[in-house]
Design an enzyme around this catalytic site. Structure first.
Site, PDB file in Angstrom:
ATOM      1  N   HIS A 193      -2.162   0.700 -33.581  1.00 54.95           N
ATOM      2  CA  HIS A 193      -3.090  -0.318 -34.090  1.00 54.95           C
ATOM      3  C   HIS A 193      -2.489  -1.723 -33.947  1.00 54.95           C
ATOM      4  O   HIS A 193      -3.096  -2.611 -33.330  1.00 54.95           O
ATOM      5  CB  HIS A 193      -3.413  -0.012 -35.560  1.00 54.95           C
ATOM      6  CG  HIS A 193      -4.328  -1.000 -36.209  1.00 54.95           C
ATOM      7  ND1 HIS A 193      -5.667  -0.751 -36.376  1.00 54.95           N
ATOM      8  CD2 HIS A 193      -4.105  -2.231 -36.716  1.00 54.95           C
ATOM      9  CE1 HIS A 193      -6.231  -1.787 -36.969  1.00 54.95           C
ATOM     10  NE2 HIS A 193      -5.295  -2.713 -37.190  1.00 54.95           N
ATOM     11  N   GLU A 194      -1.304  -1.904 -34.484  1.00 48.60           N
ATOM     12  CA  GLU A 194      -0.683  -3.238 -34.438  1.00 48.60           C
ATOM     13  C   GLU A 194      -0.360  -3.648 -32.998  1.00 48.60           C
ATOM     14  O   GLU A 194      -0.356  -4.838 -32.671  1.00 48.60           O
ATOM     15  CB  GLU A 194       0.576  -3.284 -35.319  1.00 48.60           C
ATOM     16  CG  GLU A 194       0.372  -2.931 -36.798  1.00 48.60           C
ATOM     17  CD  GLU A 194      -0.672  -3.785 -37.521  1.00 48.60           C
ATOM     18  OE1 GLU A 194      -0.977  -4.890 -37.043  1.00 48.60           O
ATOM     19  OE2 GLU A 194      -1.212  -3.317 -38.546  1.00 48.60           O
ATOM     20  N   GLU A 231      -9.417  -7.627 -34.630  1.00 49.79           N
ATOM     21  CA  GLU A 231      -9.471  -6.244 -35.088  1.00 49.79           C
ATOM     22  C   GLU A 231     -10.084  -5.334 -34.024  1.00 49.79           C
ATOM     23  O   GLU A 231      -9.719  -4.163 -33.903  1.00 49.79           O
ATOM     24  CB  GLU A 231     -10.244  -6.151 -36.409  1.00 49.79           C
ATOM     25  CG  GLU A 231     -10.052  -4.856 -37.158  1.00 49.79           C
ATOM     26  CD  GLU A 231      -8.628  -4.612 -37.667  1.00 49.79           C
ATOM     27  OE1 GLU A 231      -7.773  -5.513 -37.573  1.00 49.79           O
ATOM     28  OE2 GLU A 231      -8.379  -3.483 -38.130  1.00 49.79           O
TER      29      GLU A 231
HETATM   30 ZN   LIG Z   1      -5.700  -4.689 -37.793  1.00 49.03          ZN
END
Ligand SMILES: [Zn+2]
Ligand SMILES: [Zn+2]
Lengths: 496, 496
Positions: free
Chosen positions: A264-265, A294
């Protein structure tokens, strides 16, 4: 002064701001990863001072005079985009009184530090006094911004993270989701029932997990010459585009959570590392918005990282790093990556129940900012929503309830909705990438995510803030933000 | 405006500077401990921008106007001390033309980077061109500062690090040392001859060494709530008083170097951590000078850390952390900690030969700044001095000769003498502490360094910059800086 000289001077001013922001980003990263507890007060003061300096620089009469002098028609198209971003930033800063900016920075730092102590202690009462002050200041900010923008109070905060997003659009998207989400969630849970699931057996050493994470980061193209991976209580992606600092946290008894967090990061990080080089020191070179940010982390974590094709790639690496065990059998791994199970913690939530966590927070923070509820009302609202949306009881459990997130501690109200907007955009981008690159899924199945990553690089990362969000989305996908792709993705993956 | 209002505004200005410095200190620490290579350019830009900001703030007309308005007689004594420090800082910044500051910063960065390449390659000729420019600019700085201060040129650079130290005093101290040092050194070598020395056998794990180091730091009172220990290529003590960051480097085949390095930096760190709390954000609350700072690291490393009494304390901890071995027998450990052996490298030098390295550098940098020699003359002067002072041949070995130190590459001429002044002051302070606390040595032998540490805290750390250096020394020890204590200490320890 000519218009073009004024523009150059304005660029010089924003270059200076970019360098100040560098110092703030690094001090902020350090605060969450390295700093000993006792350093907090001095750090908070230093960062507040920097906020004041940046605010003063942005709102200086000279800065506004330069803005006024420029004739946009005399600029190149990309310079015009930069001017648009500069203008918005100056406007957003100018409406805020410096004393409020400083008070918010100090109160936020203090509240975050109190939160770090109160959360493990399940101490809601201890958290309240400093948090009440944060809310008071955010309401003041919302009032001021709403007046300046001519919009609602909560909407005004939302636009800090998602410029130009109006509340009506968000409302209609979220109201729609309220209709279909609970049904889809229970269908997904029912659909998985009976499939037996083998849980990984730890302990999994932190060093082994980190090595595995770094390997996956490399596979996803993370540039370790311009970034690093560390540990923090609450995973985040910070630093600057030339030096991106991402974090995760490891659990000895578990190995997929930290890994998916790293993926994710890494999505956030690749966006930052690949922002347009020639606009690096200017507003036009920054990431577009929080929802777009995001969407990049979720493109990598959800669209790619939890797909069956990716999980099959992962298996041999997992085995090499942590040893083999029945849970690591490919089909079981896929089931683990796609397991739907409503739980208390947002950051641990699966893709289907995650939006419920967002709806809950959105409802509460909106009511809080609009003055419909007070901080004391939060736990009851939280419990009701958890019961209604996920069927879970959190009464008395503040630690895993309303004390679980860092966002509200520094007054980041209006941020939560961007998570779900990002999830929707990620699905929409993936659909567009598939149309543009028909071999995309086949190549991922062969172990090469290059087509997807290159498409994102061209259509999102390299655009920086040169386009406004709606235009960015339209050029990349051929249509406006359309949550139907997201619903379709969820139905495909979880009910297919 | 009343004089006291002006003073308050000036305090606010220096508080702001203190907070800016905090950000710079943290970014600097990060650069040397955490930052990936590719982050360097953006970091250098950000830090240069901060220097410009701080220089502008210090030299602003408003700052000078405030200084002029204050009537010192209207202030409390400690405020007067603060005003004295403010005035000196503003003056030191104001005399320098901004173009020269910028040219020095650029030339220094360039030369340091050339040095990093040339030192391992033993390439003196390749180093010369960029170094010549650094020297040219430092001579210009010396000329300007000398004129402003009404003193000699080298003296003017010396005073950047040691405010108020006049060259005559330094000369007489160093001339005296020139007389007795070579004899004492050869006597010490002869005195140790025949004593057999067992060398520790590695490998010593980094984690075990770090734990041992942290244990010793705790014993010495380091406050881990306000600081941490990390690794860097060149050990240093950075950060801010509320959050002191010290570093060391570990070698697998060796264990005493890193440990003694940690003890040394802990001396610097305790000074910083215990500066007067009520003056924390003001110039009067800073450490007094480089020599006084070094006296604190050497009080802990040399006076305490290499004493027989301390080494006996250390033995069981060493055994517990790294396992037992013949080299860790107590008498052998003491011989290791006190071994005298002239060598080429300053940072590896023992306590007795270290001053010879300083005399050599002092002679050369002084002649260079005064224009008596040119950069081309350095190697010959270096070789002559090494031969005369330490009996070592360095001809053609630039790597371990005149290319070994980083100090000159960024123009820090005038810094080296503070190392030896610090060593002398440490011996003088130790003698005074012993007179004040007759039980001091007995308590250390029992494992409690509290009497020494508390005495340093009261007499040095808590004084900050409230007193000027000569007065600080006089109040603490009853006399002016007197190198006789140092000579006495060396004779006691190495010829006793
Ligand atoms: Zn995030
Ligand atoms: Zn030192």
């Amino acid at each position: 002064m000519t218009s073009s000289t004024a523009y150059q001077q304005l660029e010089a001013c924003f270059t200076r701001l970019h360098r100040y922001a560098h110092l703030g980003a690094m001090a902020g990263w350090d605060q969450l990863t390295m700093m000993p507890e006792g350093g907090n007060e001095a750090r908070a003061e230093a960062m507040a001072e920097l906020s004041v300096l940046m605010h003063e620089t942005l709102t200086a009469q000279e800065t506004r005079r330069l803005l006024d002098e420029i004739d946009p028609a005399s600029l190149e198209p990309e310079q015009q985009a930069n001017l648009r971003e500069m203008t918005r930033e100056v406007r957003d800063a100018t409406v805020m009184p410096p004393e409020l900016v400083e008070a918010q920075s100090l109160a936020g730092a203090r509240c975050e530090s109190v939160w770090r102590r109160c959360r493990p202690a399940n101490d809601w009462e201890g958290f309240l006094p400093t948090f009440r002050e944060v809310v008071r200041l955010s309401r003041e900010e919302a009032r001021i911004r709403a007046e300046a923008l001519g919009c609602g109070r909560y909407e005004a905060l939302l636009q800090k993270f998602e410029p130009g997003l109006n509340l009506e659009t968000l409302e209609s998207i979220f109201d729609d989701m309220r209709q279909w989400l609970p049904g889809l969630l229970s269908e997904a849970v029912a659909h998985q029932r009976g499939g037996e699931l083998v849980m990984p057996q730890g302990p999994f050493g932190e060093r082994d997990q980190r090595r595995l994470g770094e390997r996956v980061m490399r596979w996803l193209g993370f540039d370790f010459e311009h970034g690093r991976l560390d540990v923090s209580l609450h995973p985040f992606c910070g630093g600057v585009p030339d030096d991106v600092r991402l974090t995760t946290r490891y659990r000895e008894d578990e190995c997929l959570t930290a890994l998916m967090g790293i993926i994710h990061e890494t999505g956030h990080a690749r966006y930052e590392q690949n922002l347009p080089q020639q606009w690096r020191r200017q507003p036009a070179g920054r990431a577009r918005s929080m929802a777009v940010h995001e969407s990049q982390s979720l493109s990598l974590e959800m669209q790619l990282g939890r797909s069956a094709a990716f999980v099959r790639q992962l298996r041999p690496w997992l085995v090499e790093a942590l040893g083999d065990q029945p849970a690591f059998e490919a089909d079981n791994l896929i089931r683990l990556a796609q397991q739907v199970e409503p739980g208390l913690i947002r950051v641990d939530a699966d893709e289907v129940s995650y939006p419920a966590h967002i709806l809950l927070r959105y409802d509460i923070e909106r009511a809080l900012i609009e003055g419909e509820i007070e901080v004391e009302d939060i736990p009851v609202r939280w419990d009701e929503s958890m019961q209604r949306l996920l069927g879970l009881d959190t009464r008395g459990n503040y630690r895993d309830g309303c004390l679980q997130d860092i966002h509200w501690t520094d007054g980041s109200f209006g941020y939560f909705p961007t998570y779900s907007l990002g999830a929707m955009l990620a699905a929409q981008l993936m659909a567009a990438a598939r149309r543009a690159e028909p071999q995309l899924d086949a190549r991922i199945a062969e172990g090469d995510p290059g087509l997807l990553l290159d498409w994102l690089k061209t259509n999102v990362w390299q655009q920086g803030s040169l386009l406004e969000t709606p235009e960015l989305i339209r050029r990349a996908t051929g249509e406006a933000l359309n949550p139907e792709h997201y619903r379709h993705h969820l139905r495909e993956r979880y009910l297919g």
